[in-house]
Design a protein around this motif. Structure first.
Motif, PDB file in Angstrom:
ATOM      1  N   GLY A 280       3.499   0.277   2.802  1.00 48.57           N
ATOM      2  CA  GLY A 280       4.670   0.218   1.930  1.00 48.57           C
ATOM      3  C   GLY A 280       5.928   0.648   2.649  1.00 48.57           C
ATOM      4  O   GLY A 280       6.062   0.493   3.867  1.00 48.57           O
TER       5      GLY A 280
ATOM      6  N   ASN B   9      -0.988   0.531   0.303  1.00 46.76           N
ATOM      7  CA  ASN B   9       0.057   0.745  -0.700  1.00 46.76           C
ATOM      8  C   ASN B   9      -0.402   0.251  -2.077  1.00 46.76           C
ATOM      9  O   ASN B   9      -0.164   0.882  -3.089  1.00 46.76           O
TER      10      ASN B   9
ATOM     11  N   TYR C 295       0.660  -2.011  -3.976  1.00 44.23           N
ATOM     12  CA  TYR C 295       1.701  -2.673  -4.757  1.00 44.23           C
ATOM     13  C   TYR C 295       2.195  -3.892  -3.942  1.00 44.23           C
ATOM     14  O   TYR C 295       1.522  -4.343  -3.041  1.00 44.23           O
ATOM     15  N   GLU C 296       3.342  -4.427  -4.271  1.00 40.30           N
ATOM     16  CA  GLU C 296       4.023  -5.489  -3.518  1.00 40.30           C
ATOM     17  C   GLU C 296       3.231  -6.795  -3.527  1.00 40.30           C
ATOM     18  O   GLU C 296       2.314  -7.008  -2.737  1.00 40.30           O
TER      19      GLU C 296
ATOM     20  N   THR D 205       0.081  -8.377  -1.206  1.00 35.37           N
ATOM     21  CA  THR D 205      -1.204  -8.626  -1.863  1.00 35.37           C
ATOM     22  C   THR D 205      -1.673 -10.051  -1.600  1.00 35.37           C
ATOM     23  O   THR D 205      -2.832 -10.283  -1.222  1.00 35.37           O
TER      24      THR D 205
ATOM     25  N   ASN E 248      -2.866   3.911  -8.940  1.00 35.07           N
ATOM     26  CA  ASN E 248      -2.335   4.202 -10.266  1.00 35.07           C
ATOM     27  C   ASN E 248      -3.053   3.361 -11.302  1.00 35.07           C
ATOM     28  O   ASN E 248      -3.816   2.435 -10.955  1.00 35.07           O
TER      29      ASN E 248
ATOM     30  N   MET F  23      -2.917   0.534 -13.074  1.00 38.12           N
ATOM     31  CA  MET F  23      -2.067  -0.650 -12.945  1.00 38.12           C
ATOM     32  C   MET F  23      -1.843  -1.359 -14.280  1.00 38.12           C
ATOM     33  O   MET F  23      -0.805  -2.005 -14.478  1.00 38.12           O
TER      34      MET F  23
ATOM     35  N   GLU G 146       1.000   0.445 -15.574  1.00 33.52           N
ATOM     36  CA  GLU G 146       2.185   0.061 -14.811  1.00 33.52           C
ATOM     37  C   GLU G 146       2.782  -1.231 -15.356  1.00 33.52           C
ATOM     38  O   GLU G 146       3.998  -1.366 -15.490  1.00 33.52           O
TER      39      GLU G 146
ATOM     40  N   ASN H 266       6.196  -3.973 -13.294  1.00 36.99           N
ATOM     41  CA  ASN H 266       6.419  -4.147 -11.858  1.00 36.99           C
ATOM     42  C   ASN H 266       5.220  -4.763 -11.144  1.00 36.99           C
ATOM     43  O   ASN H 266       5.214  -4.851  -9.920  1.00 36.99           O
ATOM     44  N   GLN H 267       4.209  -5.145 -11.908  1.00 38.68           N
ATOM     45  CA  GLN H 267       3.056  -5.823 -11.331  1.00 38.68           C
ATOM     46  C   GLN H 267       2.798  -7.104 -12.106  1.00 38.68           C
ATOM     47  O   GLN H 267       3.242  -7.266 -13.242  1.00 38.68           O
TER      48      GLN H 267
END
Length: 806
Positions: A409, A516, A518-519, A523, A539, A541, A544, A550-551
């Motif tokens: 990240g 990380n 995320y992103e 991925t 986390n 998700m 989230e 954000n995902q």
């Protein structure tokens, strides 16, 4: 911004090159086309010019020569070609449609630096990279500030089928700085630099005569450009230069001429008309052609002296600002260790010109001109373009260890980054070659983040973002909305396979780890890797997605079904990962975060400080007064974002403060968008004068150490590192009873309260009653178990990769 929003902005901005994607996919290679580029098309000099001269000879007439030329130097390069009697060279304007078409068609690519970030090397292309000099200044992985921006250079070197190293010293330093000894899978040509051939042959005396310098003893001065950023610095630099030149002009003899070659950025800054013995280096001279005519070289930190040593002539180092320069850049070698004259005083320079000595020794030439023989251009061209086996070569095939890539990240100071470094601290770094990857766009404004990367871990920065085109963007948006289409699916996967080829196509990894977690870009990118794949889940998700959006659920669902291993950092988020996102249960495992408690203890003993980026509602002096004063200090550390529940923490503290007015609340966050909002809200409360909010603090541990209670008001978590940091420092902890906190606090008999404003207030009151005690955690045991599981996971993933390849 949501992922779909980013895709839409990318398409609107026009910063994509749809034609290049089409060229890459559809154009066939022309085995007789050679595309050459020097310094991003902004020059035609040194190695590329020497190779171009060689390629104009008879054995290469079957080839089409294409030269990348920046529009700003087109006329200058045309004149240089005419002067050197070079004909039949086709121009393409650097960065144009024609340029990218040539980049996708040329059977041979030649560069002395790097092709642009969106360049993708095609199967079958032969890439020769000569680089542009033996390094004196530290480069790549050896130069911390440069680590951020080295990604495009690194991948260009790794994409090269042939690299030219004219000496042992250069090979050693380049291999270390760019980790070629571990990553490179091409051939190194142990041959002299093409541009240095001229030093081994008789110089062109007619050139000297045409310049009116016949019978003159020529001295040349090549000062290094120091990266001047403002007018004041430039004026100071030019004043120092002018003072030196004035002194030297008085010291030079009548038969001596000093030719000064300044960096192009400084051309026109100095007027040489009033000097008797000093002139500008003739603009119509090729640099190395002119150097070969000179009898002495004066320089400071320019690596040109390594090349000039091939002439066997005198070299003088004039390094008046050496200490300052070394402190900002660093050098591989001590200039005073070389067999040349060295001084930091202007008055010593010309007397050295008149003294004996200062010429290269045999020992120097063996190390720094190992393979120079005056036939570099000829032999390199015959080897690469005619297939003749005439060069001394070395094939690189790794160091015997398998390579593992970890994506970390933005490496900001947060729990994920801390857990990553703690894991690396615990792993056996000698078993595999580990490489930490990050995106330039995420870290370019924060080079200080490179300082925490462990010395024995390699780096692999990603220098460019996605090569987007309209159809791929539409297919991506369609897929992100959860709609099924084999056509859209195929186009998206093709695009990300192309992205993998762009970033890693010439590199062999045995496993990739999306640490990380995320992103979306990473991925999907790692999903297309041809080796074993692991993705970490730090986390909840599902929460989230519900809380921050954000995902992307369809993307995560696909990833959690296709990655070989999905690792959650706690049992608390296991159910959400499987049932909330749809992970394949057979691929999911739990590995608790490692924790580098010794580093936390060490950092806590430092003096706290604010950085330029720090924002705070109090001054450092006021904060110090609070920390050293009477009254209890409550603290919470976490990003300023919705899931952290800062508003309900502020409300709870406001109520508690009415009966405990000597208590303080300190909030510290490194990232997040709600800082200003929380500051405004805190100022509206009765307890405002006892609330401190800080944004962006490199080391909050000294502040944490001085506090009496840690509070975590989050609505959900993964396995918060900050709880372990508080436990390490013996700070009592209260957390809301939510996913990510429940398991850890239960295991170590911590204080859990209802996930509400009332629950947080209850926790504060329990502390006041002496009922909240520090956690007793055996971090050595946690680290031993987690690192063992991680190393077993990596071994299993590497075996998957080996099985797929065989």
């Amino acid at each position: 911004m949501s992922f779909l929003g980013k895709v839409k902005n990318k398409l609107k901005s026009g910063s994509w090159y749809p034609f290049y994607n089409s060229f890459y996919e559809r154009n066939s290679l022309d085995p007789h086309m050679i595309l050459l580029e020097s310094r991003s098309g902004k020059a035609l000099e040194s190695n590329i010019l020497s190779l171009l001269k060689e390629l104009c000879k008879e054995p290469y007439h079957k080839f089409t020569l294409v030269l990348s030329v920046h529009k700003s130097v087109e006329n200058e390069i045309k004149e240089k070609l005419h002067k050197n009697s070079i004909q039949g060279v086709h121009f393409v304007r650097t960065g144009s449609v024609a340029y990218y078409r040539a980049l996708s068609r040329a059977g041979y690519l030649v560069n002395d630096s790097s092709f642009p970030g969106r360049f993708i090397k095609k199967d079958g292309q032969i890439y020769l990279n000569t680089w542009h000099g033996t390094p004196l200044k530290k480069m790549g992985r050896d130069n911390r500030p440069e680590m951020v921006t080295m990604g495009n250079v690194l991948r260009n070197l790794l994409d090269s089928d042939y690299l030219v190293f004219p000496n042992r010293f250069m090979e050693e330093k380049m291999s270390g700085a760019y980790m070629l000894d571990k990553l490179y899978r091409g051939t190194v040509l142990h041959e002299g630099y093409p541009r240095n051939d001229i030093f081994r042959h008789k110089p062109d005396s007619a050139l000297k005569e045409r310049a009116g310098l016949r019978d003159k003893f020529l001295i040349t001065y090549f000062p290094t450009y120091r990266g001047i950023f403002n007018q004041v610095e430039q004026q100071e630099y030019m004043q120092t230069l002018s003072d030196s030149l004035s002194l030297w002009d008085q010291q030079l003899n009548d038969n001596e001429i000093l030719l000064v070659k300044l960096h192009p950025f400084l051309h026109g800054s100095e007027n040489f008309d009033h000097y008797r013995h000093i002139r500008a280096f003739p603009s119509d001279w090729d640099t190395y052609e002119g150097l070969s005519l000179c009898d002495t070289l004066i320089t400071d930190y320019s690596s040109v002296f390594y090349d000039y040593a091939n002439s066997g002539k005198k070299i003088i180092f004039y390094a008046y600002d050496r200490l300052e320069y070394e402190s900002t850049r660093g050098m591989y070698e001590n200039l005073e260790s070389y067999p040349f004259h060295y001084t930091e005083k202007a008055e010593d320079v010309i007397p050295f010109v008149h003294q004996n000595g200062g010429t290269p020794t045999d020992a120097f030439m063996e190390t720094y001109a190992t393979y120079e023989d005056g036939h570099g251009a000829e032999k390199i061209c015959r080897q690469v373009f005619l297939g003749e086996n005439c060069c001394r070569t070395r094939t690189y095939c790794g160091n015997g260890k398998q390579n593992i890539l970890l994506y970390g990240g933005d490496l900001d100071q947060n729990g994920i980054t801390s857990a990553l470094y703690a894991m690396l601290h615990e792993l056996d770094l000698d078993k595999y070659n580990y490489f930490l990857s990050f995106r330039l766009i995420s870290v370019k404004e924060h080079p200080e983040r490179m300082n925490r990367i462990p010395e024995h871990v390699g780096i692999y920065p990603l220098a460019s973002e996605m090569n987007m085109d309209i159809l791929t963007g539409l297919a991506l948006m369609y897929k992100m909305r959860g709609k099924n289409s084999s056509l859209a699916d195929r186009r998206v996967h093709t695009a990300y396979r192309r992205e993998w080829q762009k970033h890693f196509g010439s590199t062999e990894f045995s496993a990739v780890v999306h640490y990380n977690g995320y992103e979306a870009y990473i991925t999907s990118l790692f999903e297309e890797s041809p080796c074993g794949r692991v993705i970490w889940v730090h986390n909840d998700m599902a929460d989230e997605i519900r809380t921050k959006g954000n995902q992307n659920l369809p993307l995560l669902h696909e990833a959690y079904q296709t990655y070989d291993h999905i690792v959650t950092v706690s049992n608390d988020i296991l159910d959400s990962t499987i049932h909330g996102i749809g992970a394949d249960p057979a691929r999911v495992m739990v590995i608790n975060n490692c924790h580098d408690h010794q580093t936390v203890l060490k950092r806590s003993l430092e003096s706290f400080s604010f950085q330029e980026t720090t924002r705070s509602t109090v001054s450092p002096e006021k904060l110090s007064q609070i920390l050293n004063g009477q009254g209890h200090k409550f603290i919470s550390i976490g990003r300023y974002s919705p899931e952290k529940g800062h508003t309900r923490l502020l409300n709870a503290f406001n109520t508690y403060w009415t009966s405990h007015p000597d208590t303080w609340l300190i909030l510290i966050g490194g990232v997040g968008t709600l800082y200003d909002e929380e500051v405004s809200y805190a100022r509206s409360l009765a307890a405002a004068d006892h609330i401190v909010l800080i944004y962006s603090m490199q080391n909050p541990m000294p502040v944490l150490r001085c506090c009496d209670l840690f509070l975590l008001s989050s609505f959900y978590e993964g396995r918060p590192i900050v709880l372990m940091e508080a436990a390490t420092l013996g700070i009592p902890v209260v957390t809301c009873d939510v996913n990510g906190c429940h398991g850890f606090m239960t295991e170590y008999h911590g204080t859990l309260v209802e996930s509400s404003e009332e629950g947080i207030l209850q926790g504060m009151n329990l502390f006041a009653e002496g009922k909240v005690l520090p956690l007793q955690v055996d971090f050595d045991q946690i680290n031993a178990v987690s690192s063992s599981l991680t190393e077993q996971l990596f071994s299993d993933t590497v075996r998957i990769s080996h099985h797929e390849r065989t």
